[in-house]
Structures are given as structure tokens and as C-alpha cells.
Scaffold this motif. Structure first.
Motif, short mmCIF file in Angstrom:
data_model
loop_
_atom_site.label_atom_id
_atom_site.label_comp_id
_atom_site.label_asym_id
_atom_site.label_seq_id
_atom_site.Cartn_x
_atom_site.Cartn_y
_atom_site.Cartn_z
N ARG A 82 -0.49 -3.65 -5.75
CA ARG A 82 0.23 -3.36 -4.51
C ARG A 82 1.69 -3.79 -4.62
NH1 ARG A 82 -3.19 -1.52 -0.99
NH2 ARG A 82 -5.34 -2.22 -1.01
N CYS A 83 2.56 -3.02 -4.01
CA CYS A 83 3.98 -3.33 -3.98
C CYS A 83 4.19 -4.54 -3.07
CB CYS A 83 4.75 -2.13 -3.46
SG CYS A 83 6.53 -2.39 -3.34
N GLN A 84 4.97 -5.52 -3.52
CA GLN A 84 5.21 -6.71 -2.71
C GLN A 84 6.10 -6.39 -1.50
OE1 GLN A 84 7.01 -9.68 -5.19
NE2 GLN A 84 9.06 -8.85 -4.93
N ASP A 85 6.89 -5.32 -1.57
CA ASP A 85 7.78 -4.95 -0.47
C ASP A 85 7.11 -4.07 0.58
OD1 ASP A 85 9.73 -6.35 -1.81
OD2 ASP A 85 10.65 -4.57 -2.69
N SER A 95 4.52 10.22 -8.11
CA SER A 95 5.02 8.91 -8.55
C SER A 95 5.08 7.95 -7.37
CB SER A 95 6.43 9.03 -9.12
OG SER A 95 6.46 9.81 -10.28
N VAL A 96 4.80 6.69 -7.66
CA VAL A 96 5.04 5.60 -6.71
C VAL A 96 5.67 4.46 -7.49
CG1 VAL A 96 3.15 6.19 -5.13
CG2 VAL A 96 2.73 4.57 -6.98
N THR A 97 6.42 3.63 -6.78
CA THR A 97 7.04 2.47 -7.41
C THR A 97 6.52 1.21 -6.74
OG1 THR A 97 9.03 3.71 -7.96
CG2 THR A 97 9.21 1.31 -7.97
N THR A 98 5.98 0.31 -7.56
CA THR A 98 5.53 -0.99 -7.08
C THR A 98 6.52 -2.03 -7.57
OG1 THR A 98 4.08 -1.25 -9.02
CG2 THR A 98 3.08 -0.37 -7.01
N TRP A 99 6.92 -2.94 -6.68
CA TRP A 99 7.84 -4.02 -7.02
C TRP A 99 7.07 -5.32 -7.10
CZ3 TRP A 99 12.70 -3.47 -8.64
CH2 TRP A 99 13.29 -2.22 -8.45
N LEU A 100 7.27 -6.04 -8.20
CA LEU A 100 6.60 -7.32 -8.44
C LEU A 100 7.62 -8.35 -8.88
CD1 LEU A 100 3.65 -6.00 -10.65
CD2 LEU A 100 3.64 -6.35 -8.18
#
Length: 154
Positions: free
Chosen positions: A17-20, A124-129
Motif C-alpha cells: 500500500r502507498c503510504q500517502d 500503472s499505479v505508484t506506491t510511495w514507501l
């Protein structure tokens, strides 16, 4: 960051999961053995208005697979310039990774079925960690999901 929904010995699925934005996620699921050198799994990308699933992604028991790529990124927790890219041999899953100030890593997961005609679909999806601990945990979780720890294949 990630969660396992099975017993420790049976990693049935892994969600990143994306943190944002917790609505943005990538889920690894439906793992099955192909042979001693390869397993297949499905990957799902979810975000507001997006639900994409790609079946039959191949993971090889080689050092060039996703887990070693993520492990290398976690070792570079102080950052890097530009973009790093990994993709499956069939190019149906591509992961593009960038490092941003403050120790954040953006992983863009692109699903593109190689078995279909050119231009069929892509998502596409972008997850931030966080670069350090969250990247290390992700690498270990992916290795566990794929059954690669200590050379073990399920």
C-alpha cells in the motif's frame, strides 16, 4: 506498507500500500508452481477508479528476479539519481523506481499483458514507501511470497 493474509508458511497474498494514499495498492496473489525454476502469480493494481489484474506473471529462481532487485534498492537507502527499472522476462510487469528527498521511494508498477495484441491495455499505479525499513520489509515479503528464501521453492 504490506500485509500477509495467510499463515507464515503459506504466503497466499501480499499487498503493498502507498503510504500517502492507502487506496493505491498492488497485490501479489494466486501463486502456483510451474516447475522447480519458475512460479507464476497474479498481480492486481488498485487505485481510485482503477482495478486491473494480470494473471500468469512468471518469477524465475534466478538472481535477476524482483526480490533481489528490491533488496538492492533497500541497500541504497541514502538514495540515487535517476530511475531504476526492473521487468519480467515477458515484460508484462515493469517496476520503475525513483528516489525523492526525505528518503521516499516511488515504485511505479506497470501491468501489460504480453499475450495480447499490441496496444490492448496497460495499467500503472505508484506506491510511495520509506527508503530504509519499508523497502527492506518489501524485499523480504516479496522473497517470502515467491518462496525464494534460502533457495527454497514451494
Amino acid at each position: 506498507m504490506s500485509s500477509r493474509d495467510a499463515a507464515p508458511d503459506e504466503p497466499a497474498e501480499l499487498t503493498v500500500r502507498c503510504q500517502d494514499d492507502r487506496a493505491v495498492s498492488v497485490k501479489f496473489c494466486d501463486l502456483f508452481d510451474e516447475d522447480e525454476d519458475c512460479v507464476h502469480y497474479a498481480i492486481e493494481a488498485c487505485a481510485a477508479g482503477l482495478n486491473a489484474r494480470l494473471d500468469g506473471v512468471a518469477a524465475w529462481n534466478w538472481s535477476a528476479d524482483l526480490a533481489p532487485f528490491l533488496e538492492k534498492l533497500s541497500e541504497d537507502f541514502r538514495g540515487w539519481e535517476g530511475e531504476r527499472v526492473w521487468q519480467t522476462n515477458d515484460r508484462d510487469l515493469t517496476v520503475r523506481v525513483v528516489f525523492r528527498s526525505g528518503g521516499h521511494v516511488g515504485l511505479t508498477w506497470t501491468l501489460r499483458p504480453w499475450r495480447m495484441s499490441v496496444g490492448s491495455w496497460e495499467a500503472s499505479v505508484t506506491t510511495w514507501l520509506e527508503a530504509g525499513e519499508q523497502m527492506s520489509t518489501l524485499a523480504a515479503d516479496v522473497r517470502h511470497f515467491l518462496g525464494q528464501e534460502a533457495g527454497h521453492r514451494r
